[in-house]
Each structure stands twice: as structure tokens, then as C-alpha cells.
Design an enzyme around this catalytic site. Structure first.
Site, short mmCIF file in Angstrom:
data_model
loop_
_atom_site.label_atom_id
_atom_site.label_comp_id
_atom_site.label_asym_id
_atom_site.label_seq_id
_atom_site.Cartn_x
_atom_site.Cartn_y
_atom_site.Cartn_z
N ARG A 150 -11.04 -11.81 -0.15
CA ARG A 150 -11.56 -12.55 -1.14
C ARG A 150 -10.81 -13.65 -0.55
NH1 ARG A 150 -11.31 -8.61 -5.79
NH2 ARG A 150 -11.25 -6.98 -4.26
N LYS A 200 0.82 -1.13 0.05
CA LYS A 200 0.12 0.45 -0.10
C LYS A 200 0.70 1.50 0.23
CE LYS A 200 -4.40 -1.57 2.36
NZ LYS A 200 -4.97 -1.51 1.40
N1 BES Z 1 -8.38 -4.12 3.24
C1 BES Z 1 -8.24 -3.48 2.36
C2 BES Z 1 -9.46 -2.60 1.78
C3 BES Z 1 -10.01 -1.31 3.05
C4 BES Z 1 -9.71 -0.54 2.24
C5 BES Z 1 -10.40 -1.73 3.48
C6 BES Z 1 -9.97 1.34 3.05
C7 BES Z 1 -10.47 -0.52 4.56
C8 BES Z 1 -10.35 0.54 4.63
C9 BES Z 1 -8.63 -4.85 0.91
O1 BES Z 1 -7.71 -5.55 1.31
C10 BES Z 1 -7.95 -3.46 -0.10
O2 BES Z 1 -6.22 -3.64 -0.23
N2 BES Z 1 -8.68 -4.34 -1.49
C11 BES Z 1 -7.81 -3.08 -2.36
C12 BES Z 1 -8.47 -4.70 -3.28
C13 BES Z 1 -7.90 -3.83 -4.77
C14 BES Z 1 -6.74 -4.46 -4.74
C15 BES Z 1 -8.83 -5.04 -5.26
C16 BES Z 1 -9.15 -1.97 -2.88
O3 BES Z 1 -9.13 -2.15 -2.59
O4 BES Z 1 -8.15 -1.24 -3.12
MN MN Z 2 -5.60 -5.80 0.77
#
Ligand code: BES
Ligand code: MN
Ligand code: ZN
Length: 506
Positions: free
Chosen positions: A359, A284
Site C-alpha cells: 500500500r 516474514k
Molecule cells: N505481499 C504480501 C501479500 C501476499 C501474501 C501476497 C501472500 C501473496 C501471497 C503483502 O505485502 C503483505 O505482506 N501483506 C501483509 C499485510 C499485513 C502486514 C497488514 C499480510 O497480508 O499479511
Molecule cells: Mn509485505
């Protein structure tokens, strides 16, 4: 158990301080609050009578700037005795949800007091029992604080709460209060777990806590370690765990109703338990979002919190739950983009982004849940930034393959004040998840991210009636607002309790 040398954790630290805190708060139904309390609130609408005890009439309140609109509070000066607080209730037609928020506003206005009372006018729209439950939830959750790591708590902890509702039976009110104490404790436990720093609460720690809670609250707990997960073929969870110095855990909870209460129905709950989400190799960006990723186990926390309420509330529904737990870390052993994982049901998954890990861990847990042939599955996960973008921090995204289960979740959302909004499970987007070399990929296109994530999950429920809650937006609050206290909200714990209590299947 913990592997990082930097973690110097006080021996007194507990990840679930609310368990003790809730025991220390006495909540009682009364005809009239004890004058010796430190603060007493009077709920007053925009019209109608002002209780004589306030000592001012409506015109005087108006001159002091109090109009009675929902959530407004005014400290009314008195010569002596308890601090007197006028609390606005809006235009008289109080719903359970508004009453919860009104009670929360009062508890915040009285934040310096440990012993407080609230007087509420009679209201035919909300039964005495429901009033007791929602007022208790509003007050206890508004005063929640995670102070386990502070040398001294910065805020005054509650010690005693007295609740009076005009024209209501004190016995019925007390019944509702007992329910509210249990449901708010569920939410507080979920908050504790999500607020706990990631190195203070690993997957193995959560398994230990689940076992402790199971002993205390009457449900069975079984945890599967890495070796067992390999045997079980849980390739999604193992793949995400590959980069971590900590072991994963799949935690199975099961609650069996008392024979005299059982309705013969069985639901499964599944929670995402990413103890910390760095993104993995798809690291991230370094922004404040990282700080929130200790809460990426908010779904698992909500499920565990919910299950702690079932015996005390005499749930008629049997519940089996799976919490799929690991952190998501980059390292030399981490899973890579292009890797193919095999989930427990044999589905092969091409990893196109290691940050779409939720997922992957959910896939194995959903398969395990479906193997138990429950009447319904409800999963809850901090799954996509897209849910946060679409609905913000107040409302969770709801999707699923069965309108009756979805309706049940909507009803539970309304009853608990945990707001949900249905998004379509648009089948035509499924092709975005196609993979050239595996059965499915873990990454959809740039749009409708909450839907493509749900379409991925749908492949693992084996056709069982299923609903999915994406709580990426609602897992935390940046401000103190109504029953949400700053930090983790525990969103979903009370909703799931309500769902289990009222579950019907045709
Ligand atoms: N844990 C995150 C989602 C999230 C984002 C939770 C902000 C709480 C606050 C999840 O694992 C994630 O990183 N999702 C990605 C998916 C993408 C790479 C398809 C996202 O939503 O950017
Ligand atoms: Mn994630
Ligand atoms: Zn995540």
C-alpha cells in the site's frame, strides 16, 4: 546494475523468453487439421454426435471410460497417423470460458506433441472469432513453461496449432486466433516476469525490459530513478526501498490509440512492483511463502503485459500506467516501525508494519495516476494474505469507489476467465487505520484485511472512479489446471486488456 556478487547470470538469460517462444508458434484456422500433425483432439459433449473421424461410437467411448464431461480426455488408440484424443465438453452449452478450459485440457493431454490440432463442434453461443480467441488462449497458456534457466526444456515446446470449428467461417476464426495470440502473449510475458528469480529481475531490470517492450509494441516508457523520486516526493516508494541495495524505479507507460480508432477515453492502470517481499524489519516467518514473494510484482507484471497488447489489438482507449517497483528488505538503512513517510500528495503515513509495504508503494503511484485526470483508475496488487484466505487461488478480490468501473472489471473478468469477486469497501473500518501522530497508519485490525488495505489505497485516488484488484491469491498456481500453468499465472493481464478494449464512461 546488479549489486550482489553471488549472481552469476548467463549472458543468454532473458526474463521474457515468451517473446521469442510466441513468435515460434504458428496458430492457424483450418477446415480440417492436417493429418500429418502429431496429435489431433476432437471435442465431444456428453450427448450429440461423435465425429466420424474418431472411429468409435459413443457406446465404445463409454466403455473406455469417456463420458464427455468437461475437461475429460481420452487417448483413442489408432493404427497409425496422429495421436487421437477425445476431449470432453460437458453438456453442449459451451461458454467462452469453458471452451478455453476444454482447449487447455486438450493441450495438456497432448503435451508430448509439438504440432497439434483441435476440432470443435459448431456452437451458436460462441462466435467464431471468440472461439478462435479462447481456444488459442487455452492451448498456448496451458503449454506455457518458464524454462529460461533450464539447460534443456523439460517439456515439449509447441510449434504448430491448427484449429477447426464446425460451421464457423475460417476468416472469422483466424481473426479471433490473432487476438488470442496477442492476449496470451500478454499473460505469458506477465508470467515470465513473475517467475523470474528476484535477483535476475530487479526494479532497474524491469525498467529496462519495459523500455524494450515499449519500442517493440508501440507505447512510451519513462522511468524515474531514486534521485528523481526524491524530487517528486514519492516518500512511500522511497521508504520501502530504504533497506535495499537496489535502486527503486517508478515506471510510467503510456499508450495512445491511433486517431482513427480513438474513443477519447483514458484509463490509468497501477501495478504493485515489489520485486521481492522479505517483509523488511517485520521479517516474514521462514516458511514456503517466502519462495512466492518473488511474485510480489505480479500486479506490475500484469499491467506491463496488458499494455503490450494494446497497439496490436487497436485499443480505442488511451492508457497510462504506473509500476511502482522496489524490493522490500531489512538492513541497517531499512525503514523502521514507527517511521512516518510522506506520500506524493502530502499524506503522512505512520509505518506500523514494514510488511504492509504494498500500500505504501501504491500510494505514490495512485497519486501520479490521478494527476493525469483519467476517466478511471484500475490498480492491481498482490496486496494481502487476507484476499488469499477469503477467496483462494481461483478468484481475485475486487473493491472500489465506483460501481460502473467495478462492473467494467467484472465484465472483463468474465470475458477473460479471470474470476473476480467484489468485497465491500466498508467505510466504518477506516478508523482502524487511524494514527496518533500521522494522517493514516499502514496497518488495519486483525479482520477484513483486504478491505482495510483497499480503504488505505482509496485515500490516494483523489475521488477518481477507481477499482482495485487484490491478486495475492491468484498470482500463482500450485498445480497445472486449465489455462493456469504451475507457477505464476499472469492473472490480470488479459483482464486489463479486455477492460481497456471495452471501456465506457458516462
Ligand atoms: N505481499 C504480501 C501479500 C501476499 C501474501 C501476497 C501472500 C501473496 C501471497 C503483502 O505485502 C503483505 O505482506 N501483506 C501483509 C499485510 C499485513 C502486514 C497488514 C499480510 O497480508 O499479511
Ligand atoms: Mn509485505
Ligand atoms: Zn508485498
Amino acid at each position: 546494475m546488479t549489486s550482489s556478487a553471488y549472481k552469476i547470470i548467463p549472458a543468454t538469460f532473458t526474463a521474457i523468453p515468451s517473446l521469442e517462444a510466441w513468435r515460434a508458434i504458428a496458430v492457424a484456422a483450418v477446415e480440417t487439421p492436417d493429418a500429418a500433425l502429431e496429435a489431433i483432439g476432437y471435442v465431444i459433449g456428453t450427448d450429440g454426435d461423435v465425429p466420424a473421424a474418431v472411429g468409435l461410437d459413443r457406446a465404445a467411448l463409454g466403455r473406455a471410460g469417456f463420458t464427455g464431461k468437461t475437461g475429460e480426455t481420452l487417448l483413442v488408440p489408432t493404427n497409425d497417423g496422429a495421436e487421437l484424443i477425445a476431449v470432453g465438453a460437458g453438456d453442449a452449452a459451451l461458454t467462452g470460458s469453458t471452451l478455453r478450459d476444454v482447449a487447455a485440457a486438450f493441450a495438456r493431454a497432448a503435451k508430448a506433441s509439438a504440432r497439434i490440432g483441435l476440432v470443435v463442434p459448431g456452437n451458436p453461443a460462441v462466435s467464431a472469432a471468440e472461439a478462435g480467441a479462447v481456444i488459442t488462449e487455452g492451448i498456448l497458456l496451458a503449454r506455457y513453461r518458464f524454462s529460461a534457466l533450464q539447460s534443456a526444456p523439460k517439456d515439449t515446446p509447441l510449434a504448430a496449432v491448427e484449429i477447426a470449428v464446425a460451421e464457423a467461417s475460417v476468416d472469422e476464426l483466424a481473426t479471433g486466433i490473432r487476438r488470442g495470440v496477442v492476449t496470451s502473449r500478454s499473460a505469458a510475458l506477465a508470467r515470465d516476469l513473475a517467475n523470474a528469480p528476484p535477483s535476475h529481475l530487479t526494479a532497474t531490470d524491469l525498467a529496462d525490459i519495459a523500455a524494450q517492450l515499449g519500442d517493440e509494441f508501440g507505447f512510451d516508457v519513462e522511468s524515474y530513478d531514486k534521485a528523481q523520486l526524491i524530487e517528486m516526493g514519492c516518500g512511500g516508494l522511497l521508504g520501502v526501498n530504504a533497506g535495499s541495495a537496489e535502486e527503486p524505479r517508478m515506471i510510467r507507460l503510456s499508450f495512445t490509440p491511433a486517431p482513427s480508432s480513438a474513443n477519447g477515453r483514458h484509463v490509468a492502470f497501477v501495478g504493485k512492483g515489489i520485486m521481492y517481499d522479505s517483509g523488511g524489519i517485520s521479517l516474514k516467518p521462514s516458511d514456503p511463502m517466502h519462495l512466492l514473494m518473488k511474485m510480489d510484482m505480479g500486479g506490475a507484471a500484469a499491467v506491463l503485459g496488458a499494455v503490450t497488447a494494446l497497439r496490436d489489438l487497436d485499443s480505442p482507449t488511451a492508457v497510462t500506467a504506473f509500476l511502482s517497483c522496489t524490493d522490500n528488505m531489512p538492513s541497517g538503512s531499512a525503514y523502521k516501525l514507527g517511521d512516518v513517510l510522506t506520500a506524493r500528495n502530502g499524506t503522512t503515513i505512520e509505518v506500523k508494519n514494514t510488511d504492509a509495504e504494498g500500500r505504501l508503494v501504491m500510494s505514490d503511484a495512485l497519486v501520479l495516476a490521478s494527476e493525469g485526470k483519467p476517466d478511471a483508475i484500475v490498480d492491481i496488487a498482490t496486496l494481502t494474505g487476507a484476499a488469499l484466505m477469503a477467496l483462494g487461488g481461483a478468484t481475485a478480490a475486487l473493491l472500489g469507489n465506483d460501481e460502473a468501473v467495478i462492473e467494467g472489471v467484472k465484465d472483463a473478468g468474465a470475458a477473460s476467465g479471470e474470476s473476480v469477486w467484489q468485497l465491500p469497501l466498508e467505510k466504518s473500518y477506516r478508523k482502524q487505520l487511524d494514527s496518533d501522530i500521522a494522517d493514516i497508519s499502514n496497518l488495519g485490525g486483525p479482520h477484513a484485511g483486504a478491505t482495510t488495505a483497499a480503504l488505505f489505497l482509496a485515500e490516494f485516488v483523489d475521488g477518481i472512479p477507481w477499482a482495485h484488484l487484490d491478486i495475492a491469491g491468484t498470482m500463482q498456481s500450485t498445480t497445472d489446471e486449465a489455462w493456469r500453468s504451475k507457477g505464476a499465472t499472469g492473472f490480470g493481464a488479459r483482464l486489463l486488456v479486455d477492460f481497456a478494449m471495452n471501456f465506457r464512461s458516462e
